[in-house]
Design an enzyme around this catalytic site. Structure first.
Site, PDB file in Angstrom:
ATOM      1  N   THR A  99      13.289  18.287  21.859  1.00  0.00           N
ATOM      2  CA  THR A  99      13.210  16.923  21.333  1.00  0.00           C
ATOM      3  C   THR A  99      14.233  16.807  20.198  1.00  0.00           C
ATOM      4  OG1 THR A  99      11.464  17.483  19.737  1.00  0.00           O
ATOM      5  CG2 THR A  99      10.752  16.773  21.929  1.00  0.00           C
ATOM      6  N   VAL A 155      21.423  27.448  16.977  1.00  0.00           N
ATOM      7  CA  VAL A 155      22.725  27.602  16.318  1.00  0.00           C
ATOM      8  C   VAL A 155      23.775  27.860  17.404  1.00  0.00           C
ATOM      9  CG1 VAL A 155      24.084  28.958  14.673  1.00  0.00           C
ATOM     10  CG2 VAL A 155      21.646  28.583  14.256  1.00  0.00           C
ATOM     11  N   GLY A 209      29.444  12.522  22.709  1.00  0.00           N
ATOM     12  CA  GLY A 209      28.099  13.116  22.732  1.00  0.00           C
ATOM     13  C   GLY A 209      27.931  14.336  21.842  1.00  0.00           C
ATOM     14  N   LYS A 227      21.463  25.157   9.924  1.00  0.00           N
ATOM     15  CA  LYS A 227      21.927  26.342  10.674  1.00  0.00           C
ATOM     16  C   LYS A 227      22.159  27.525   9.732  1.00  0.00           C
ATOM     17  CE  LYS A 227      23.890  23.413  14.277  1.00  0.00           C
ATOM     18  NZ  LYS A 227      25.044  22.580  14.667  1.00  0.00           N
TER      19      LYS A 227
HETATM   20  N1  HSE Z   1      25.709  17.469  16.234  1.00  0.00           N
HETATM   21  C1  HSE Z   1      25.838  18.879  16.388  1.00  0.00           C
HETATM   22  C2  HSE Z   1      27.308  19.247  16.341  1.00  0.00           C
HETATM   23  C3  HSE Z   1      25.203  19.303  17.681  1.00  0.00           C
HETATM   24  O1  HSE Z   1      28.153  18.333  16.297  1.00  0.00           O
HETATM   25  O2  HSE Z   1      27.649  20.414  16.323  1.00  0.00           O
HETATM   26  C4  HSE Z   1      24.678  20.688  17.715  1.00  0.00           C
HETATM   27  O3  HSE Z   1      23.785  20.994  16.694  1.00  0.00           O
END
Ligand code: HSE
Length: 352
Positions: A99, A155, A209, A227
């Protein structure tokens, strides 16, 4: 032949990609990995839910429209998200939790993980919130219930980082790491090196995306901070909370800063880092750093991620690869399931 029954919690891009992989590769996994996967339940706050202990058709699930309540179109489906019923009662052995990440309290994902672990089900998740904010509690809960709690994809998506460091680098005495841990911000910086403005570059990252639902979490460093907490706690046995990590993003960098760096033989990168200090304490930060072109992370461009571990026995070990993407993150869930299977097989062989 082992068949694991799987429930998918959250049916956005990642679990949908996992359903697609199951549709395409289950037979291949039977010979290659020694198990197959059967989806017995799916739940999603927007799409609704569906359960069938005999198994749902993975290909039909992967093709489900993304319209509100779409699960109601499936036999036995409903537009209600029956999260608790799917997690606790659909007969799953493993819950795949994917989610959205809530960086404030890790909910509702943390409760989903808790329900599953308390019920004696393995959990695989790509969600940073539960690990960064409640990792110790959830790991202890898994241990008490004799089940696995795996989160490789939290991560760098499917690029192996956590297990690589914990298993393959065990004994090398890792003293710290620095990483490009956010694809969106690295993509934005790379676009800006090509002359694109900050806002346009962020829009492109959203269209592709990579970005979080709220892209400020990417460019202001909040995503990287989660992270860093996860990696520091896993690899350096730190007990960091989010507030222990200083956090500055890339929003204040200008095209002029970037051009000046290029002229000086350097590149700006958003770096998440943690280091064990001489007194044993751990210092951790997220900040834009100017890296000279010969730094191991300087050549990482676009949405690619990389982390460089520092260890006493090997010096720097650097791994790079995708840090986001639907199939890439679904692969992380598969790698967690493979790990569960391998541990179970080992236990069986030793009659444990
Ligand atoms: N939004 C994050 C990124 C996705 O651009 O790395 C993965 O956590």
């Amino acid at each position: 032949m082992t068949e694991y029954k799987l429930a998918l919690v959250g049916f956005g891009g990642v679990n949908r990609a996992l359903a697609q992989l199951i549709a395409e590769r289950n037979q291949q996994w039977k010979t290659e990995l020694g198990f197959t996967l059967k989806i017995v339940g799916v739940t999603d706050l927007f799409l609704g839910s569906v359960m069938d202990r005999h198994g749902l058709d993975a290909a039909s699930l992967a093709k489900l429209p993304t319209t509100k309540g779409a699960m109601a179109q499936l036999p036995g489906g409903t537009l209600d998200a029956l999260n608790e019923a799917v997690i606790k009662d659909c007969g799953a052995d493993i819950i795949a939790e994917a989610t959205f990440t809530n960086p404030v309290d890790g909910e509702p994902a943390t409760s989903f993980c808790r329900w599953a672990l308390e019920r004696g089900k393995h959990v695989v998740t790509t969600n940073k919130g539960p690990i960064a904010l409640h990792g110790a509690e959830l790991k202890a809960l898994a241990q008490r219930n004799n089940v696995a709690f795996e989160y490789e994809g939290s991560v760098m998506s499917g690029t192996p980082v956590i297990r690589l460091a914990k298993e393959s680098l065990a004994g090398s005495s890792i003293t710290g790491f620095e990483g490009i841990l956010n694809g969106t911000s690295n993509f934005v910086l790379t676009c800006m090196e090509g002359g694109l403005g900050f806002a346009e570059a962020v829009s492109q990252a959203q269209a592709l995306g990579y970005a979080e639902a709220d892209p400020t979490a990417d460019v202001e460093g909040h995503d990287v901070r989660l992270k860093v907490v996860i990696l520091a706690n896993e690899l350096l046995d730190a007990k960091l909370t989010v507030n222990d990590v200083t956090c500055n993003g890339i929003a204040s960098l200008t095209l002029d800063d970037i051009e000046k760096a290029r002229h000086d033989g350097a590149r700006w990168k958003l770096i998440g880092a943690a280091t064990r200090q001489a007194d044993g304490s751990i210092s951790a930060s997220v900040e834009p750093r100017l890296l000279s072109n010969d730094h191991p992370l300087a050549s990482i461009s676009g949405a690619t991620n990389a982390v460089s571990f520092t260890s006493e026995l090997l010096g720097a070990v650097t791994v790079s690869g995708p840090g986001a993407g639907r199939t890439e993150t679904a692969f992380a869930l598969l790698s967690d399931i493979i790990h569960i299977h391998q541990s179970a097989t080992l236990k069986q062989e030793h009659n444990l």
